[in-house]
Design an enzyme around this catalytic site. Structure first.
Site, short mmCIF file in Angstrom:
data_model
loop_
_atom_site.label_atom_id
_atom_site.label_comp_id
_atom_site.label_asym_id
_atom_site.label_seq_id
_atom_site.Cartn_x
_atom_site.Cartn_y
_atom_site.Cartn_z
N VAL A 56 0.88 -1.04 -0.08
CA VAL A 56 0.02 0.11 0.03
C VAL A 56 0.93 1.19 -0.23
O VAL A 56 1.73 1.55 0.94
CB VAL A 56 -0.70 -0.10 1.25
CG1 VAL A 56 -1.63 1.38 1.33
CG2 VAL A 56 -1.91 -1.21 1.33
N ALA A 101 4.38 4.17 3.22
CA ALA A 101 3.96 2.87 2.51
C ALA A 101 3.98 1.57 3.52
O ALA A 101 4.75 2.03 4.44
CB ALA A 101 4.93 2.74 1.24
N LYS A 102 3.37 0.70 3.08
CA LYS A 102 3.60 -0.57 3.76
C LYS A 102 3.38 -1.87 2.98
O LYS A 102 2.63 -1.85 2.13
CB LYS A 102 2.87 -0.43 5.16
CG LYS A 102 3.27 -1.40 6.19
CD LYS A 102 4.30 -0.80 6.97
CE LYS A 102 4.78 -1.60 8.21
NZ LYS A 102 5.82 -0.83 8.88
N GLY A 103 3.99 -3.01 3.36
CA GLY A 103 3.72 -4.11 2.70
C GLY A 103 3.93 -5.43 3.03
O GLY A 103 4.27 -5.32 4.28
N ASP A 142 10.75 -5.41 8.27
CA ASP A 142 9.74 -5.22 9.31
C ASP A 142 9.32 -6.59 9.92
O ASP A 142 10.38 -7.31 9.87
CB ASP A 142 8.14 -4.77 8.57
CG ASP A 142 7.37 -4.29 9.53
OD1 ASP A 142 7.07 -4.88 10.37
OD2 ASP A 142 7.02 -3.19 9.37
#
Length: 411
Positions: A56, A101-103, A142
């Site tokens: 995202v 952002a992050k995924g 992460d």
């Protein structure tokens, strides 16, 4: 309340305090782009298995988007969305030129061999390589991913785009990673704690600390607090919990954890129930594990005077209200754990310049950024008469809104 609802609620409160136009408020909430890809790999035994990967990209008004990649069985779109949005505000609070952002991939990395993880990472990178980039979106490790994961991503990305060390951060030192990145989140958290305590005429020396989570962030925070003369009286992680009212000997505990892989059976402390850690007698509580651990069930029993949110979203909005009524001071996650992304920014800068810093410079700059951000937050708390969480949110949201307007978002 789930992570997305809680973040949205904090954002809306901040937007009200700032008096943002409803059109821009709506535009800031909607992610710039959401990516969902299928990642099919052969397992070591030859059978095919499919996973779903997400990315995202929330906002790029202030610069390339930045955020972690997590490998976790519960990577759901809502949470990834909330964390991407949180990164937008966090980078703005830290005043580094990024958006959020992050995924992640919905898998359990413990069930995969190293070669399966490598194949999965490479397939995921192939699917998103044209949507990430040095000036577009810069991933980082992460939960469930590490420097090795970043090395594979870098290698796969470079097959398409030529050698690009700045496309991911949190890399191994040998591939352009930054010195000090490993300890950055924990160290930033300690700098943040020092800034907060100084405001109240206290220092780390002589105070008692309870730390939930003893992974990268928790163990570094504990080690640095111990070095500064703080007493770490209780520590927990998924393997168990230990306490010692006179302060745990941290170097010994770190050795024990390194040797046995668990906190239990440590000679220098007594075993305790992990669930009691959050309500343990201490001056400062530092949750460094998962979100939502402080909730309406346990918030009333928290005995700490200060809570430093080293985890993302450890405090439910309901717990937030209970704790502030009790006069507990909470240093919010979007500031307290920004040390990691700040040193990621330093890594990116070093890669772009092709000039690496020594560790002393990294830590010095990190401290400068953390202290500066704290004073900016305090300033907004005073002018808007709000708590630290709203001070941080209004600071972050305001910076992103200003950048958006200056760029001419209606055109």
């Amino acid at each position: 309340m789930n992570a997305l609802a809680a973040t949205n609620r904090n954002f809306q409160k901040a937007a009200r305090i700032l008096g943002l136009d409803s059109k821009i408020e709506k535009s800031l909430l909607i992610p710039f782009r959401e990516i969902k890809v299928e990642c099919t790999i052969p397992k070591d035994d030859g059978t095919l298995v499919s996973y779903v990967g997400f990315r995202v990209q929330h906002d790029n008004a202030r610069g390339p988007m930045k955020g972690g990649i997590r490998y976790h069985p519960e990577v759901d779109p809502d949470e990834v969305n909330a964390l991407a949005q949180l990164m937008t505000w966090k980078t703005a609070v830290a005043d580094i030129p990024y958006g959020g952002a992050k995924g992640g991939i919905g898998c359990n990395p413990k069930d995969l061999t190293t070669s399966e993880l490598e194949r999965l990472t490479r397939v995921f990178t192939q699917k998103i390589h044209d949507l990430i980039g040095i000036n577009t979106d810069v991933p980082a490790p992460d939960m469930g991913t590490n420097a090795q994961t970043m090395a594979w991503m870098l290698d796969e990305y470079s097959k398409f785009h030529g050698h690009s060390p700045a496309v991911v951060t949190g890399k191994p030192i040998d591939l352009g990673g930054s010195l000090g990145r490993e300890a950055a989140t924990g160290r930033g958290c300690v700098y943040a704690t020092e800034a907060l305590l100084a405001e109240h005429g206290k220092s780390i020396k002589g105070l008692t600390f309870a730390i939930q989570g003893f992974g990268n962030v928790g163990s570094w925070a504990a080690r640095l607090i111990h070095e500064r003369g703080g007493k770490v009286v209780a520590v927990s992680d998924i393997t168990g919990a230990v306490k010692n009212p006179d302060g745990i000997d941290l170097p010994a505990l770190l050795q024990h954890k390194e040797a046995t892989g668990k906190l239990a059976d440590f000679g220098g402390a007594d075993a305790m129930d992990s669930n009691d850690l959050l309500t343990h007698e201490c001056d400062v509580l530092i949750p460094c594990a998962l979100g939502g651990v402080l909730n309406r069930e346990n918030a009333a029993n928290v005995r700490a005077k200060f809570i430093i949110e080293a985890a993302n979203h450890p405090t439910d909005p309901e717990a937030d209200e209970i704790l502030s009524k009790k006069g507990v001071i909470i240093l919010p996650d979007i500031y307290a754990n920004a040390g990691g992304v700040t040193v990621s920014y330093f890594e990116w800068v070093q890669n772009i310049q092709g000039f690496m810093w020594d560790e002393e410079k990294v830590n010095q700059e990190l401290k400068r950024y953390m202290v500066k951000a704290f004073h900016h937050i305090k300033g907004l708390c005073q002018s808007h008469n709000c708590n630290l969480r709203m001070g941080a949110f209004t600071l972050g949201v305001n910076r992103v809104a200003r950048a958006t307007l200056l760029r001419g978002w209606e055109a």
